[in-house]
Design a protein around this motif. Structure first.
Motif, PDB file in Angstrom:
ATOM      1  N   UNK A 144      15.237 -17.211 -50.386  1.00 48.56           N
ATOM      2  CA  UNK A 144      14.563 -16.825 -49.135  1.00 48.56           C
ATOM      3  C   UNK A 144      15.304 -17.257 -47.875  1.00 48.56           C
ATOM      4  N   UNK A 145      16.570 -17.728 -48.007  1.00 48.01           N
ATOM      5  CA  UNK A 145      17.287 -18.252 -46.843  1.00 48.01           C
ATOM      6  C   UNK A 145      17.334 -17.249 -45.697  1.00 48.01           C
ATOM      7  N   UNK A 146      17.613 -15.987 -46.022  1.00 48.02           N
ATOM      8  CA  UNK A 146      17.706 -14.960 -44.986  1.00 48.02           C
ATOM      9  C   UNK A 146      16.383 -14.813 -44.243  1.00 48.02           C
ATOM     10  N   UNK A 147      15.281 -14.847 -44.979  1.00 49.95           N
ATOM     11  CA  UNK A 147      13.968 -14.716 -44.345  1.00 49.95           C
ATOM     12  C   UNK A 147      13.684 -15.902 -43.439  1.00 49.95           C
ATOM     13  N   UNK A 148      14.046 -17.090 -43.895  1.00 46.92           N
ATOM     14  CA  UNK A 148      13.835 -18.292 -43.089  1.00 46.92           C
ATOM     15  C   UNK A 148      14.654 -18.217 -41.804  1.00 46.92           C
ATOM     16  N   UNK A 149      15.918 -17.800 -41.920  1.00 44.67           N
ATOM     17  CA  UNK A 149      16.791 -17.719 -40.746  1.00 44.67           C
ATOM     18  C   UNK A 149      16.238 -16.769 -39.690  1.00 44.67           C
ATOM     19  N   UNK A 150      15.506 -15.764 -40.124  1.00 45.40           N
ATOM     20  CA  UNK A 150      14.926 -14.806 -39.189  1.00 45.40           C
ATOM     21  C   UNK A 150      13.570 -15.256 -38.651  1.00 45.40           C
ATOM     22  N   UNK A 151      13.087 -16.374 -39.142  1.00 42.99           N
ATOM     23  CA  UNK A 151      11.784 -16.842 -38.689  1.00 42.99           C
ATOM     24  C   UNK A 151      10.635 -16.006 -39.218  1.00 42.99           C
ATOM     25  N   UNK A 152      10.820 -15.396 -40.384  1.00 42.12           N
ATOM     26  CA  UNK A 152       9.768 -14.553 -40.957  1.00 42.12           C
ATOM     27  C   UNK A 152       8.585 -15.404 -41.413  1.00 42.12           C
TER      28      UNK A 152
END
Length: 258
Positions: free
Chosen positions: A118-126
């Motif tokens: 989920x790193x990408x989602x976290x980086x986007x603040x999802x």
């Protein structure tokens, strides 16, 4: 910043040779100082200006990790043996990718490598996310994204995300199955049967009422009470936000006062 899924998400900030646990500093007064040195995150050479979040100009033009297909997956041509660095592309483009829906403020479409969830989602603040499709390479994922961008945004409204203005009425499972009808039959084979909605919670004690972006390009010292971390942003008092990823390669020192 390095991240780890948790309740809430755990953040670590690389400072020199150390990884600073940022969650432990929330509520404290912290002091950053930029000494003026920027090194390219690809070749390591000093650069006066950072391009594309961390590159010197030469690497921004030539490094595989700065290729246009990083931002536009549909432009990847690695499956045809065409790339800035084919060995790099084999490890980053010619692997399984996910197309996903995420809710940072509104519904958005995106693409990421399978190991970046989920790193990408976290980086986007999802706040929430769901997998839509699983593809064997970056190009096919990009094609699906391009088709769905006709109906959904692919941009994160970072100001709304940082003020925590999230549309909680969005039903990701419903949106996912509606999206299946919007792409050609030959691409429907890649749709994922993983319907789990991943919930993401950030270590924030107070969101800004409005957003005042600060940068080391204008201020060599940034300090104040740390109110939280969301996406790749540090949230300070007085509605100030600092985009850490924008400052990749900047040499910083960090001190704290309880």
């Amino acid at each position: 910043m390095k991240t780890e899924l948790g309740e809430p998400i755990q953040y670590q900030l690389p400072i020199g040779d150390q990884l600073v646990p940022m969650n432990e500093l929330i509520g404290q007064h912290i002091h950053f100082k930029f000494d003026g040195q920027i090194n390219c995150i690809s070749c390591g050479k000093k650069t006066k200006t950072s391009f594309g979040q961390g590159f010197c100009y030469a690497c921004f033009q030539m490094a595989p990790e700065a290729d246009e297909s990083v931002m536009r997956p549909e432009l990847s041509r690695a499956q045809y043996g065409l790339a800035r660095d084919l060995e790099w592309a084999k490890e980053h483009d010619l692997i399984e990718h996910y197309v996903y829906f995420a809710v940072s403020s509104e519904l958005k479409i995106g693409v990421t490598r399978h190991h970046q969830i989920p790193t990408r989602w976290i980086d986007q603040g999802a706040s929430r996310a769901i997998r839509l499709a699983k593809t064997p390479n970056r190009h096919i994922a990009g094609i699906i994204e391009v088709l769905l961008k006709k109906h959904f945004t692919d941009k994160t409204n970072w100001r709304a995300m940082l003020t925590n203005k999230v549309d909680n009425t969005i039903q990701l499972e419903t949106e996912k199955h509606n999206a299946l009808k919007l792409i050609p039959r030959e691409l429907q084979q890649y749709f994922s049967d993983e319907d789990e909605v991943v919930q993401l919670h950030y270590p924030v004690i107070e969101y800004p009422a409005k957003v005042n972006s600060v940068s080391f390009d204008k201020n060599s010292v940034i300090e104040g009470a740390l109110k939280g971390v969301k996406g790749q942003y540090l949230l300070f008092d007085q509605n100030r936000v600092l985009n850490i990823r924008k400052h990749n390669g900047y040499f910083l020192t960090l001190s704290t006062n309880s």
